[in-house]
Scaffold this motif. Sequence first.
Motif, PDB file in Angstrom:
ATOM      1  N   UNK A 257      83.235  64.527  44.199  1.00  0.00           N
ATOM      2  CA  UNK A 257      83.047  64.191  42.799  1.00  0.00           C
ATOM      3  C   UNK A 257      82.325  65.332  42.083  1.00  0.00           C
ATOM      4  N   UNK A 258      82.765  65.696  40.877  1.00  0.00           N
ATOM      5  CA  UNK A 258      82.096  66.757  40.124  1.00  0.00           C
ATOM      6  C   UNK A 258      80.935  66.237  39.272  1.00  0.00           C
TER       7      UNK A 258
ATOM      8  N   UNK B 110      75.213  70.743  34.180  1.00  0.00           N
ATOM      9  CA  UNK B 110      75.680  71.454  32.994  1.00  0.00           C
ATOM     10  C   UNK B 110      75.293  70.727  31.711  1.00  0.00           C
ATOM     11  N   UNK B 111      75.337  69.399  31.734  1.00  0.00           N
ATOM     12  CA  UNK B 111      74.941  68.625  30.555  1.00  0.00           C
ATOM     13  C   UNK B 111      73.447  68.771  30.290  1.00  0.00           C
ATOM     14  N   UNK B 112      72.640  68.796  31.346  1.00  0.00           N
ATOM     15  CA  UNK B 112      71.197  68.980  31.166  1.00  0.00           C
ATOM     16  C   UNK B 112      70.901  70.371  30.592  1.00  0.00           C
ATOM     17  N   UNK B 113      71.602  71.378  31.084  1.00  0.00           N
ATOM     18  CA  UNK B 113      71.450  72.742  30.570  1.00  0.00           C
ATOM     19  C   UNK B 113      71.863  72.799  29.095  1.00  0.00           C
TER      20      UNK B 113
ATOM     21  N   UNK C 122      76.733  61.806  26.829  1.00  0.00           N
ATOM     22  CA  UNK C 122      77.482  62.242  28.004  1.00  0.00           C
ATOM     23  C   UNK C 122      76.590  62.248  29.235  1.00  0.00           C
ATOM     24  N   UNK C 123      75.380  62.771  29.104  1.00  0.00           N
ATOM     25  CA  UNK C 123      74.464  62.827  30.228  1.00  0.00           C
ATOM     26  C   UNK C 123      74.088  61.429  30.718  1.00  0.00           C
ATOM     27  N   UNK C 124      73.891  60.515  29.788  1.00  0.00           N
ATOM     28  CA  UNK C 124      73.553  59.149  30.203  1.00  0.00           C
ATOM     29  C   UNK C 124      74.723  58.486  30.938  1.00  0.00           C
ATOM     30  N   UNK C 125      75.946  58.743  30.499  1.00  0.00           N
ATOM     31  CA  UNK C 125      77.112  58.185  31.190  1.00  0.00           C
ATOM     32  C   UNK C 125      77.294  58.795  32.576  1.00  0.00           C
ATOM     33  N   UNK C 126      77.053  60.097  32.699  1.00  0.00           N
ATOM     34  CA  UNK C 126      77.170  60.749  33.996  1.00  0.00           C
ATOM     35  C   UNK C 126      76.127  60.191  34.963  1.00  0.00           C
ATOM     36  N   UNK C 127      74.900  60.031  34.489  1.00  0.00           N
ATOM     37  CA  UNK C 127      73.842  59.476  35.341  1.00  0.00           C
ATOM     38  C   UNK C 127      74.189  58.042  35.743  1.00  0.00           C
TER      39      UNK C 127
END
Length: 102
Positions: free
Chosen positions: A12-13, A20-23, A57-62
């Motif tokens: 999984x990426x 990358x989203x945090x950066x 996006x970051x919240x969805x990835x987490x």
Amino acid sequence: MRTGNEPATARSPLRLRCGLAAWGLAWAVTGTVLFALIGHPGWAVACGVLTAVIAVDLSLVIRHIRQGPHYQPGRDVPPYRPVSERPAPGERRAPVEHRRGP
């Protein structure tokens, strides 16, 4: 749809996407603050909107990372036909006759 030719070692990426989203979030927040301080409100708003998009996006990835791994069929499971090609339960389909052009 599973086709049967997926890589056996696919990973999984999500962790890379999280990094990358945090950066990007760090740069967008920095841009928002700096543009607001030097008096460019248009750029500050643009960076603020970008900050909001990246935060979502970051919240969805987490959230996806915390859900954990999902079932993935192994190599012994053959590929299956799309739902549109499957007969209904208890129903037999007649062979389809293919017509050639006029």
